[in-house]
Design a protein around this motif. Structure first.
Motif, PDB file in Angstrom:
ATOM      1  N   LEU A 196      -5.894  -4.492   5.723  1.00 42.04           N
ATOM      2  CA  LEU A 196      -5.144  -3.314   5.295  1.00 42.04           C
ATOM      3  C   LEU A 196      -6.092  -2.192   4.882  1.00 42.04           C
ATOM      4  O   LEU A 196      -5.943  -1.038   5.303  1.00 42.04           O
ATOM      5  CB  LEU A 196      -4.227  -3.694   4.131  1.00 42.04           C
ATOM      6  N   LYS A 197      -7.088  -2.521   4.097  1.00 44.13           N
ATOM      7  CA  LYS A 197      -8.054  -1.506   3.638  1.00 44.13           C
ATOM      8  C   LYS A 197      -8.915  -0.992   4.788  1.00 44.13           C
ATOM      9  O   LYS A 197      -9.329   0.168   4.795  1.00 44.13           O
ATOM     10  CB  LYS A 197      -8.934  -2.099   2.543  1.00 44.13           C
ATOM     11  N   LYS A 198      -9.170  -1.860   5.765  1.00 43.52           N
ATOM     12  CA  LYS A 198     -10.023  -1.481   6.887  1.00 43.52           C
ATOM     13  C   LYS A 198      -9.318  -0.538   7.860  1.00 43.52           C
ATOM     14  O   LYS A 198      -9.915   0.435   8.346  1.00 43.52           O
ATOM     15  CB  LYS A 198     -10.456  -2.747   7.645  1.00 43.52           C
ATOM     16  N   HIS A 199      -8.045  -0.790   8.146  1.00 49.38           N
ATOM     17  CA  HIS A 199      -7.370  -0.081   9.236  1.00 49.38           C
ATOM     18  C   HIS A 199      -6.337   0.948   8.798  1.00 49.38           C
ATOM     19  O   HIS A 199      -6.058   1.884   9.546  1.00 49.38           O
ATOM     20  CB  HIS A 199      -6.665  -1.091  10.151  1.00 49.38           C
ATOM     21  N   PHE A 200      -5.734   0.738   7.635  1.00 51.79           N
ATOM     22  CA  PHE A 200      -4.596   1.579   7.269  1.00 51.79           C
ATOM     23  C   PHE A 200      -5.047   2.698   6.344  1.00 51.79           C
ATOM     24  O   PHE A 200      -5.497   2.456   5.224  1.00 51.79           O
ATOM     25  CB  PHE A 200      -3.507   0.741   6.595  1.00 51.79           C
ATOM     26  N   THR A 201      -4.932   3.929   6.847  1.00 54.12           N
ATOM     27  CA  THR A 201      -5.383   5.080   6.061  1.00 54.12           C
ATOM     28  C   THR A 201      -4.229   5.848   5.419  1.00 54.12           C
ATOM     29  O   THR A 201      -4.459   6.782   4.661  1.00 54.12           O
ATOM     30  CB  THR A 201      -6.187   6.046   6.944  1.00 54.12           C
ATOM     31  N   GLY A 202      -2.989   5.468   5.729  1.00 55.18           N
ATOM     32  CA  GLY A 202      -1.854   6.174   5.157  1.00 55.18           C
ATOM     33  C   GLY A 202      -1.545   5.702   3.750  1.00 55.18           C
ATOM     34  O   GLY A 202      -2.281   4.919   3.153  1.00 55.18           O
ATOM     35  N   LYS A 203      -0.437   6.197   3.232  1.00 58.80           N
ATOM     36  CA  LYS A 203      -0.016   5.815   1.889  1.00 58.80           C
ATOM     37  C   LYS A 203       1.060   4.743   1.974  1.00 58.80           C
ATOM     38  O   LYS A 203       1.916   4.772   2.842  1.00 58.80           O
ATOM     39  CB  LYS A 203       0.525   7.036   1.135  1.00 58.80           C
ATOM     40  N   LEU A 204       1.008   3.791   1.043  1.00 58.57           N
ATOM     41  CA  LEU A 204       2.066   2.809   0.906  1.00 58.57           C
ATOM     42  C   LEU A 204       3.062   3.343  -0.117  1.00 58.57           C
ATOM     43  O   LEU A 204       2.788   3.371  -1.310  1.00 58.57           O
ATOM     44  CB  LEU A 204       1.495   1.461   0.450  1.00 58.57           C
ATOM     45  N   HIS A 205       4.185   3.811   0.381  1.00 59.08           N
ATOM     46  CA  HIS A 205       5.137   4.486  -0.493  1.00 59.08           C
ATOM     47  C   HIS A 205       5.993   3.480  -1.249  1.00 59.08           C
ATOM     48  O   HIS A 205       6.615   2.607  -0.663  1.00 59.08           O
ATOM     49  CB  HIS A 205       6.032   5.412   0.330  1.00 59.08           C
ATOM     50  N   ARG A 206       6.002   3.603  -2.541  1.00 60.37           N
ATOM     51  CA  ARG A 206       6.885   2.805  -3.376  1.00 60.37           C
ATOM     52  C   ARG A 206       8.198   3.585  -3.566  1.00 60.37           C
ATOM     53  O   ARG A 206       8.230   4.780  -3.358  1.00 60.37           O
ATOM     54  CB  ARG A 206       6.215   2.537  -4.740  1.00 60.37           C
TER      55      ARG A 206
END
Length: 278
Positions: free
Chosen positions: A245-255
């Motif tokens: 997740l930290k390596k590939h995902f640059t977007g925000k995880l919206h709560r």
């Protein structure tokens, strides 16, 4: 006995392969043709008309088949989706139809791209492709009622970009497409349903409820195969998931996260707590 073996070998030679058939479906641009082809592929698979012979290595698919009229833009240039207005509902329906159409391609790509896996893997992702095709049809029907078709409005390629990024490793695909990109839909859909209910669009709420329930199952399929692959490679699932997740995902995880849906889809309490901290 020898004659039977020769005959069986000949039959297998003339049998279509699952991989080549999935690739043909993947390349189709016309949505109606793609939906029909997906259902035919499923029928052929379940009647054992498709073999798992590797007739060729998987090709990189930089862009899957999609309507030729579809204009791809940056996410900020996608039409606003204010559900209180007729045009806003059209924009919302088109955006979700685009997600579901991309999800058909994502499932087909998982079938086509990743080889030497248990037969159940292909059965699962064919099922996902069929269900995504059904979702797409429901949304396209509602668009048609509003004098609109999929491809009439611009859209972005966020989902497919992640598919390209994870094309070389099935474990990364299972971690990041179902468990991140599609799981975001589990969080967002109840809020959208609430807004549509307030706007008096009960019919659209009912469609989104169908999609939500099926998507829980799709994320669960991704979770199951992610855990299978982690076990096969001797990896700890939670740590591996967070690393990818930290390596590939640059977007925000919206709560807020849809905790109930995510738990049903196979997320652990530990994972959800760590996601909250991110």
């Amino acid at each position: 006995m020898q004659y039977r073996l020769i005959r069986l070998t000949c039959l297998l030679c003339f049998m279509n392969t699952l991989f080549s058939t999935a690739y043909q479906c993947l390349q189709l641009n016309d949505p109606t043709e793609k939906v029909r082809a997906v259902r035919q592929l499923s029928a052929q698979w379940h009647t054992e008309q498709l073999s798992l012979t590797e007739d060729s290595s998987a090709l990189m698919v930089s862009l899957a088949g999609q309507p030729t009229s579809l204009k791809l833009v940056h996410p900020r240039d996608v039409p606003k989706r204010r559900v209180q207005t007729a045009q806003g509902q059209i924009a919302l329906l088109h955006a979700i139809a685009h997600i579901e159409f991309n999800a058909i391609n994502l499932a087909l790509d998982a079938v086509y791209r990743f080889r030497q896996l248990p037969k159940a893997f292909y059965t699962d992702w064919i099922r996902v492709a069929v269900e995504e095709a059904y979702h797409y049809e429901l949304l396209e029907t509602e668009l048609n009622k509003r004098c609109c078709h999929y491809g009439d409005l611009p859209a972005h390629l966020g989902l497919w970009e992640m598919a390209v990024e994870t094309a070389n490793d099935v474990l990364e695909r299972m971690a990041l497409v179902p468990r991140v990109m599609e799981a975001r839909g589990l969080d967002a859909t109840p809020y959208i349903m609430q807004r549509l209910q307030q706007a008096g669009s009960a019919e659209l709420v009912a469609i989104l409820q169908i999609i939500l329930q099926d998507e829980i199952g799709h994320v669960a399929i991704g979770t199951r195969w992610f855990h299978y692959l982690c076990a096969e490679r001797g990896l700890a699932p939670t740590e591996t998931f967070l690393t990818l997740l930290k390596k590939h995902f640059t977007g925000k995880l919206h709560r807020p996260f849809n905790l109930e849906a995510r738990l049903t889809a196979g997320f652990t309490v530990e994972e959800l707590n760590l996601l909250e901290q991110l």
